[in-house]
Motif scaffolding. Sequence first.
Motif, PDB file in Angstrom:
ATOM      1  N   VAL A  63       0.858  -1.191   0.000  1.00  8.61           N
ATOM      2  CA  VAL A  63       0.000   0.000   0.000  1.00  8.61           C
ATOM      3  C   VAL A  63       0.891   1.237   0.000  1.00  8.61           C
ATOM      4  O   VAL A  63       0.652   2.185  -0.737  1.00  8.61           O
ATOM      5  CB  VAL A  63      -0.964  -0.018   1.209  1.00  8.61           C
ATOM      6  CG1 VAL A  63      -1.633   1.334   1.405  1.00  8.61           C
ATOM      7  CG2 VAL A  63      -2.008  -1.107   1.026  1.00  8.61           C
ATOM      8  N   GLY A  64       1.912   1.232   0.836  1.00  5.04           N
ATOM      9  CA  GLY A  64       2.947   2.249   0.790  1.00  5.04           C
ATOM     10  C   GLY A  64       2.609   3.619   1.347  1.00  5.04           C
ATOM     11  O   GLY A  64       3.501   4.442   1.509  1.00  5.04           O
ATOM     12  N   MET A  65       1.361   3.893   1.659  1.00  9.13           N
ATOM     13  CA  MET A  65       1.039   5.222   2.190  1.00  9.13           C
ATOM     14  C   MET A  65       1.614   5.348   3.602  1.00  9.13           C
ATOM     15  O   MET A  65       1.872   4.353   4.280  1.00  9.13           O
ATOM     16  CB  MET A  65      -0.459   5.473   2.169  1.00  9.13           C
ATOM     17  CG  MET A  65      -1.287   4.606   3.068  1.00  9.13           C
ATOM     18  SD  MET A  65      -3.041   5.058   2.915  1.00  9.13           S
ATOM     19  CE  MET A  65      -3.802   3.590   3.584  1.00  9.13           C
ATOM     20  N   ALA A  66       1.825   6.562   4.029  1.00 15.12           N
ATOM     21  CA  ALA A  66       2.455   6.801   5.323  1.00 15.12           C
ATOM     22  C   ALA A  66       1.700   6.115   6.464  1.00 15.12           C
ATOM     23  O   ALA A  66       2.327   5.562   7.374  1.00 15.12           O
ATOM     24  CB  ALA A  66       2.581   8.300   5.583  1.00 15.12           C
ATOM     25  N   ALA A  67       0.384   6.119   6.424  1.00 16.45           N
ATOM     26  CA  ALA A  67      -0.399   5.487   7.494  1.00 16.45           C
ATOM     27  C   ALA A  67      -0.101   3.989   7.577  1.00 16.45           C
ATOM     28  O   ALA A  67      -0.044   3.415   8.670  1.00 16.45           O
ATOM     29  CB  ALA A  67      -1.893   5.721   7.278  1.00 16.45           C
ATOM     30  N   GLY A  97       8.612  -8.018  -4.999  1.00 14.45           N
ATOM     31  CA  GLY A  97       7.482  -8.565  -5.750  1.00 14.45           C
ATOM     32  C   GLY A  97       7.367  -7.931  -7.121  1.00 14.45           C
ATOM     33  O   GLY A  97       8.101  -6.988  -7.458  1.00 14.45           O
ATOM     34  N   PRO A  98       6.448  -8.427  -7.930  1.00 12.58           N
ATOM     35  CA  PRO A  98       6.327  -7.961  -9.311  1.00 12.58           C
ATOM     36  C   PRO A  98       6.029  -6.466  -9.443  1.00 12.58           C
ATOM     37  O   PRO A  98       6.409  -5.850 -10.416  1.00 12.58           O
ATOM     38  CB  PRO A  98       5.190  -8.805  -9.883  1.00 12.58           C
ATOM     39  CG  PRO A  98       4.448  -9.322  -8.697  1.00 12.58           C
ATOM     40  CD  PRO A  98       5.440  -9.415  -7.583  1.00 12.58           C
ATOM     41  N   PHE A  99       5.380  -5.889  -8.465  1.00 10.36           N
ATOM     42  CA  PHE A  99       5.042  -4.470  -8.554  1.00 10.36           C
ATOM     43  C   PHE A  99       5.884  -3.625  -7.606  1.00 10.36           C
ATOM     44  O   PHE A  99       5.811  -2.408  -7.626  1.00 10.36           O
ATOM     45  CB  PHE A  99       3.552  -4.252  -8.265  1.00 10.36           C
ATOM     46  CG  PHE A  99       2.675  -5.012  -9.210  1.00 10.36           C
ATOM     47  CD1 PHE A  99       2.562  -4.643 -10.538  1.00 10.36           C
ATOM     48  CD2 PHE A  99       1.986  -6.139  -8.783  1.00 10.36           C
ATOM     49  CE1 PHE A  99       1.775  -5.361 -11.418  1.00 10.36           C
ATOM     50  CE2 PHE A  99       1.191  -6.860  -9.655  1.00 10.36           C
ATOM     51  CZ  PHE A  99       1.086  -6.478 -10.977  1.00 10.36           C
ATOM     52  N   GLY A 100       6.675  -4.281  -6.766  1.00 19.88           N
ATOM     53  CA  GLY A 100       7.514  -3.566  -5.826  1.00 19.88           C
ATOM     54  C   GLY A 100       6.693  -2.764  -4.829  1.00 19.88           C
ATOM     55  O   GLY A 100       5.481  -2.916  -4.734  1.00 19.88           O
ATOM     56  N   ALA A 101       7.366  -1.925  -4.097  1.00 25.22           N
ATOM     57  CA  ALA A 101       6.722  -1.055  -3.122  1.00 25.22           C
ATOM     58  C   ALA A 101       7.485   0.263  -3.114  1.00 25.22           C
ATOM     59  O   ALA A 101       8.158   0.609  -2.147  1.00 25.22           O
ATOM     60  CB  ALA A 101       6.716  -1.725  -1.751  1.00 25.22           C
ATOM     61  N   PRO A 102       7.393   1.008  -4.216  1.00 24.95           N
ATOM     62  CA  PRO A 102       8.223   2.203  -4.367  1.00 24.95           C
ATOM     63  C   PRO A 102       7.908   3.316  -3.373  1.00 24.95           C
ATOM     64  O   PRO A 102       8.749   4.182  -3.143  1.00 24.95           O
ATOM     65  CB  PRO A 102       7.921   2.657  -5.800  1.00 24.95           C
ATOM     66  CG  PRO A 102       6.559   2.115  -6.081  1.00 24.95           C
ATOM     67  CD  PRO A 102       6.493   0.806  -5.336  1.00 24.95           C
ATOM     68  N   ASP A 103       6.752   3.294  -2.765  1.00 26.67           N
ATOM     69  CA  ASP A 103       6.373   4.383  -1.873  1.00 26.67           C
ATOM     70  C   ASP A 103       6.867   4.207  -0.444  1.00 26.67           C
ATOM     71  O   ASP A 103       6.714   5.098   0.380  1.00 26.67           O
ATOM     72  CB  ASP A 103       4.856   4.550  -1.869  1.00 26.67           C
ATOM     73  CG  ASP A 103       4.315   4.936  -3.241  1.00 26.67           C
ATOM     74  OD1 ASP A 103       5.054   5.596  -4.004  1.00 26.67           O
ATOM     75  OD2 ASP A 103       3.170   4.582  -3.545  1.00 26.67           O
TER      76      ASP A 103
END
Length: 135
Positions: A63-67, A97-103
């Motif tokens: 999800v990567g959002m700050a929360a 993973g295939p989409f990573g977690a860039p955030d």
Amino acid sequence: MMGGLQSALAEASSPSWRQRARAGRVLASFADVPEAAEVLMGLLMDAEDTSVTRQTAEALARVGMAAAVRLIALAVVEADGSRADWLQTGVHDALVGPFGAPDVAAACGKLAQDQEEAVRRGAAEISAWLDGTSC
């Protein structure tokens, strides 16, 4: 959408680790909802199965959002060494993973300024996991 939230909140207390892990994956996108955040913390610290911990951490990192990353940071500070390893594995799984977690790195940057010291410490730990990416 709120039906999915309510269903996942109920599933989070299931005796089945698979259902709790599924609840963690669904609830991750609701990390900014206080009721979901409280349940997600419980899932990150699941006393019965480390797979729940790992899969919930992975979902929150995706999800990567700050929360979402804030919850992982708080769990990292609270966790013993073994639990922290599973949290790290979950974050790592999201990153590779295939989409990573860039955030995640950007979220760590925001959390480095958080008012709560535990959040700042946890964000620094997660940052160290990002192999040289600093927050």
